[in-house]
Design an enzyme around this catalytic site. Structure first.
Site, PDB file in Angstrom:
ATOM      1  N   LYS A 196      -3.040  91.328  29.470  1.00 15.11           N
ATOM      2  CA  LYS A 196      -4.338  90.569  30.252  1.00 15.11           C
ATOM      3  C   LYS A 196      -5.263  90.068  29.528  1.00 15.11           C
ATOM      4  CE  LYS A 196      -2.862  94.121  33.995  1.00 15.11           C
ATOM      5  NZ  LYS A 196      -1.997  92.890  34.610  1.00 15.11           N
ATOM      6  N   CYS A 197      -4.996  89.389  28.138  1.00 14.23           N
ATOM      7  CA  CYS A 197      -5.949  88.910  27.492  1.00 14.23           C
ATOM      8  C   CYS A 197      -6.113  87.214  27.634  1.00 14.23           C
ATOM      9  CB  CYS A 197      -5.555  89.265  25.974  1.00 14.23           C
ATOM     10  SG  CYS A 197      -6.589  88.534  24.697  1.00 14.23           S
ATOM     11  N   GLY A 198      -7.004  86.724  27.123  1.00 11.81           N
ATOM     12  CA  GLY A 198      -7.233  85.218  27.034  1.00 11.81           C
ATOM     13  C   GLY A 198      -6.259  84.490  26.152  1.00 11.81           C
TER      14      GLY A 198
END
Length: 164
Positions: free
Chosen positions: A34-36
């Site tokens: 769930k990271c850019g």
């Protein structure tokens, strides 16, 4: 102690070690769902697929230490990586890469400086370490350096095992 001697568990919970990859060039990456930077999975998988037959493997270590961006269970992580990015490279247990709970694999890796001469803590998700076939660390790439960056590709090519 070699990085190959350190016990790890697979994402499926099986006891293992990176010793299974001795003789292979590795790109070791702390990953998060769930990271850019999560779209880096696409380039990591492409590298893995393109170079696997030349003695190369990406290996992923999920980590939830950066903004809580890997909150899932092992099953949820495996499903996400497979369904969203078609990940086929080996994934290991969720670990800590910094602090007092730092996994021993990352104790070894973080001792190595990046191109700017800075060693120490992992800065964020998707920091990459290039490991030679003998288990020594060839290079360290910070999170914003993409897996398909020319500097990374050149370093991988230079570290691949000699053809048999």
């Amino acid at each position: 102690m070699s990085i190959y001697d350190i016990p790890v568990s697979t994402l499926a919970g099986e006891e293992s070690s990176l010793g299974a990859f001795a003789g292979t060039t590795l790109l070791v990456v702390n990953v998060a769902s769930k990271c850019g930077l999560t779209p880096q999975y696409t380039a990591l998988e492409a590298l893995h697929e393109r170079l696997a037959d030349r003695g190369f493997s990406v290996v992923g270590f999920p980590c939830n230490q950066f903004g809580g961006q890997e909150p899932g269970s092992a099953d949820e992580i495996a499903e996400f990586c497979s369904a969203t990015y078609g990940v086929t490279f080996p994934m290991f247990e969720k670990i800590e890469v910094n602090g007092p709970g730092r996994h021993p694999v990352y104790t070894e890796l973080t001792a190595v400086p990046d191109a700017g001469g800075e060693a120490g803590d992992i800065q964020w998700n998707f920091e990459k370490f290039l490991v030679r076939p003998d288990g020594s660390v060839a290079a360290r790439f910070r999170p914003m350096t993409t897996p398909d960056d020319p500097e990374v590709l050149s370093a991988i090519e230079a570290a691949l095992p000699a053809p048999a």
